[in-house]
Scaffold this motif. Sequence first.
Motif, mmCIF file in Angstrom:
data_model
loop_
_atom_site.group_PDB
_atom_site.id
_atom_site.type_symbol
_atom_site.label_atom_id
_atom_site.label_comp_id
_atom_site.label_asym_id
_atom_site.label_seq_id
_atom_site.Cartn_x
_atom_site.Cartn_y
_atom_site.Cartn_z
ATOM 1 N N PRO A 170 14.381 5.813 -1.690
ATOM 2 C CA PRO A 170 14.738 6.931 -2.569
ATOM 3 C C PRO A 170 14.349 8.263 -1.947
ATOM 4 C CG PRO A 170 12.739 5.864 -3.339
ATOM 5 C CD PRO A 170 13.240 5.050 -2.177
ATOM 6 N N GLN A 171 14.939 9.323 -2.462
ATOM 7 C CA GLN A 171 14.610 10.669 -2.009
ATOM 8 C C GLN A 171 13.326 11.141 -2.688
ATOM 9 O OE1 GLN A 171 16.417 12.181 0.436
ATOM 10 N NE2 GLN A 171 17.511 10.223 0.487
ATOM 11 N N GLY A 172 12.697 12.140 -2.093
ATOM 12 C CA GLY A 172 11.502 12.714 -2.676
ATOM 13 C C GLY A 172 10.293 12.552 -1.784
ATOM 14 N N PRO A 173 9.162 13.098 -2.190
ATOM 15 C CA PRO A 173 7.940 12.995 -1.385
ATOM 16 C C PRO A 173 7.575 11.535 -1.110
ATOM 17 C CG PRO A 173 7.653 14.545 -3.202
ATOM 18 C CD PRO A 173 8.939 13.837 -3.448
ATOM 19 N N ALA A 174 7.174 11.286 0.114
ATOM 20 C CA ALA A 174 6.858 9.909 0.526
ATOM 21 C C ALA A 174 5.405 9.805 0.935
ATOM 22 C CB ALA A 174 7.767 9.490 1.685
ATOM 23 N N VAL A 175 4.804 8.666 0.647
ATOM 24 C CA VAL A 175 3.431 8.436 1.092
ATOM 25 C C VAL A 175 3.439 8.144 2.585
ATOM 26 C CG1 VAL A 175 2.723 7.576 -1.159
ATOM 27 C CG2 VAL A 175 3.502 5.971 0.574
ATOM 28 N N LEU A 176 2.340 8.451 3.234
ATOM 29 C CA LEU A 176 2.205 8.254 4.676
ATOM 30 C C LEU A 176 1.295 7.057 4.918
ATOM 31 C CD1 LEU A 176 1.667 11.097 7.277
ATOM 32 C CD2 LEU A 176 0.394 8.956 7.441
ATOM 33 N N LEU A 177 1.749 6.115 5.724
ATOM 34 C CA LEU A 177 0.988 4.912 6.052
ATOM 35 C C LEU A 177 0.670 4.939 7.543
ATOM 36 C CD1 LEU A 177 3.234 2.278 4.207
ATOM 37 C CD2 LEU A 177 1.363 3.652 3.251
ATOM 38 N N ALA A 178 -0.610 4.786 7.876
ATOM 39 C CA ALA A 178 -0.987 4.823 9.293
ATOM 40 C C ALA A 178 -2.269 4.041 9.521
ATOM 41 C CB ALA A 178 -1.165 6.273 9.767
ATOM 42 N N GLY A 179 -2.364 3.487 10.713
ATOM 43 C CA GLY A 179 -3.611 2.890 11.157
ATOM 44 C C GLY A 179 -4.451 3.938 11.860
ATOM 45 N N MET A 180 -5.760 3.785 11.816
ATOM 46 C CA MET A 180 -6.650 4.732 12.477
ATOM 47 C C MET A 180 -6.400 4.734 13.990
ATOM 48 S SD MET A 180 -8.222 6.158 10.035
ATOM 49 C CE MET A 180 -9.601 7.017 10.777
ATOM 50 N N PRO A 181 -6.773 5.811 14.685
ATOM 51 C CA PRO A 181 -6.422 5.943 16.104
ATOM 52 C C PRO A 181 -6.805 4.747 16.974
ATOM 53 C CG PRO A 181 -7.245 8.029 15.281
ATOM 54 C CD PRO A 181 -7.421 7.041 14.172
ATOM 55 N N ALA A 182 -7.928 4.102 16.692
ATOM 56 C CA ALA A 182 -8.355 2.971 17.515
ATOM 57 C C ALA A 182 -7.981 1.624 16.894
ATOM 58 C CB ALA A 182 -9.865 3.030 17.737
ATOM 59 N N GLU A 183 -7.213 1.640 15.816
ATOM 60 C CA GLU A 183 -6.879 0.410 15.099
ATOM 61 C C GLU A 183 -5.580 -0.196 15.631
ATOM 62 O OE1 GLU A 183 -7.061 -2.686 13.426
ATOM 63 O OE2 GLU A 183 -8.630 -1.368 12.633
ATOM 64 N N LEU A 184 -5.633 -1.468 16.019
ATOM 65 C CA LEU A 184 -4.465 -2.135 16.595
ATOM 66 C C LEU A 184 -3.784 -3.094 15.622
ATOM 67 C CD1 LEU A 184 -5.879 -2.951 20.153
ATOM 68 C CD2 LEU A 184 -4.495 -0.984 19.439
ATOM 69 N N HIS A 185 -4.384 -3.357 14.475
ATOM 70 C CA HIS A 185 -3.791 -4.292 13.508
ATOM 71 C C HIS A 185 -2.793 -3.560 12.616
ATOM 72 C CE1 HIS A 185 -7.466 -6.358 14.745
ATOM 73 N NE2 HIS A 185 -6.878 -7.475 14.380
ATOM 74 N N ALA A 186 -1.595 -4.143 12.472
ATOM 75 C CA ALA A 186 -0.554 -3.475 11.703
ATOM 76 C C ALA A 186 0.018 -4.323 10.579
ATOM 77 C CB ALA A 186 0.587 -3.057 12.633
ATOM 78 N N LEU A 187 -0.231 -5.628 10.559
ATOM 79 C CA LEU A 187 0.426 -6.482 9.574
ATOM 80 C C LEU A 187 0.120 -6.086 8.126
ATOM 81 C CD1 LEU A 187 0.252 -10.025 11.203
ATOM 82 C CD2 LEU A 187 2.185 -8.462 11.059
#
Length: 345
Positions: free
Chosen positions: A220-237
């Motif tokens: 949908p349109q509109g403001p979106a939440v941001l999802l990110a791993g920390m700079p040294a974090e390699l796990h993404a699942l």
Amino acid sequence: MPVPVPVPVPAAASADRPPAQASLTTGALARMLGVSPTTVRSWERRYGIGPARRDPGRHRQWSPRDVAVLAEMCRLTARGVTPAEAARLALAAEAPGPSGPPESSEASGSSGPSEPPGPPAGGPAPGGGNALPVGTVRPECRGLARAAVRLDAPELARILRHSVDTLGPVAAWTEVMMPALRAAGRKWAAEGERYVEVEHLLSWHVAAALRRAADRVEPPQGPAVLLAGMPAELHALPLEALAAGLAERGLPFRMFGPALPTEALLEAVRRTGPPAVLLWSQVARTADRALARRVAETTWGPHGARTRPVVLTAGPGWTGPRRPPGALRPRDLPTALDQLEHLLR
């Protein structure tokens, strides 16, 4: 086409009986199909899934036909069929037709001996290793663990697709994917590099299934939440699971994945103006409290109406005093989804 089953050549047969077909021992067959020898023996005792030839005083020898029956049994139980019904279907599938056993190569006119049959099409291919101990879980999770040990990529994809389609991505993650991944991690830790290939194959297919779930809904349109791993974090699942859950609820998000560098993370916050930022940390060494505070202090918008995001610190790395003041700390995936939905709506 079926993968031929590699079988050792037995010792020369005695003069008073014809040479036996190449065969496998119970232990070798169990390793090949990714089940324990105890399970194989239990199925033989309870359901008659066993070798047709039993020489007195020797190990049981599994012929190619016996292997095909057991491979079909493994395939069916991996798909949630009860062992009793799976045994009945597997034995029926390999039973000779009403006119008796198949013709010999001479009678059929073929030249030379036929190849020993492998596992049935769509069934497990040789992989090796022992079963992953997943405990009391859904049948889909047990099937996923068995397919992972066998390195059976098509079956992994099928189970994951079915789980996501029938349970939804959140339940599929918590009840099917995560227990199997944890079991693979424990096995890897206990056995060393022997099981790294199992964990890598399983992780790749889990990520593919979750991304498919996240991408099949028009955002949908509109403001979106941001999802990110920390700079040294390699796990993404876990982030992939969260994105799939947001898509299921029709909530907009931007996924930046693991190991997003510090300045890139801050710039992404300034450029997109998210109402919320979720920062994932799997282990304590990647949980940067100072950076989380900088993200929470990042502002955007015109002077006099500037705003800043709500920060959620998710993952086991944020336990204890590492949680920055003012940040939300969801305890699990459903809680994180509820908090993000509240912030967006």
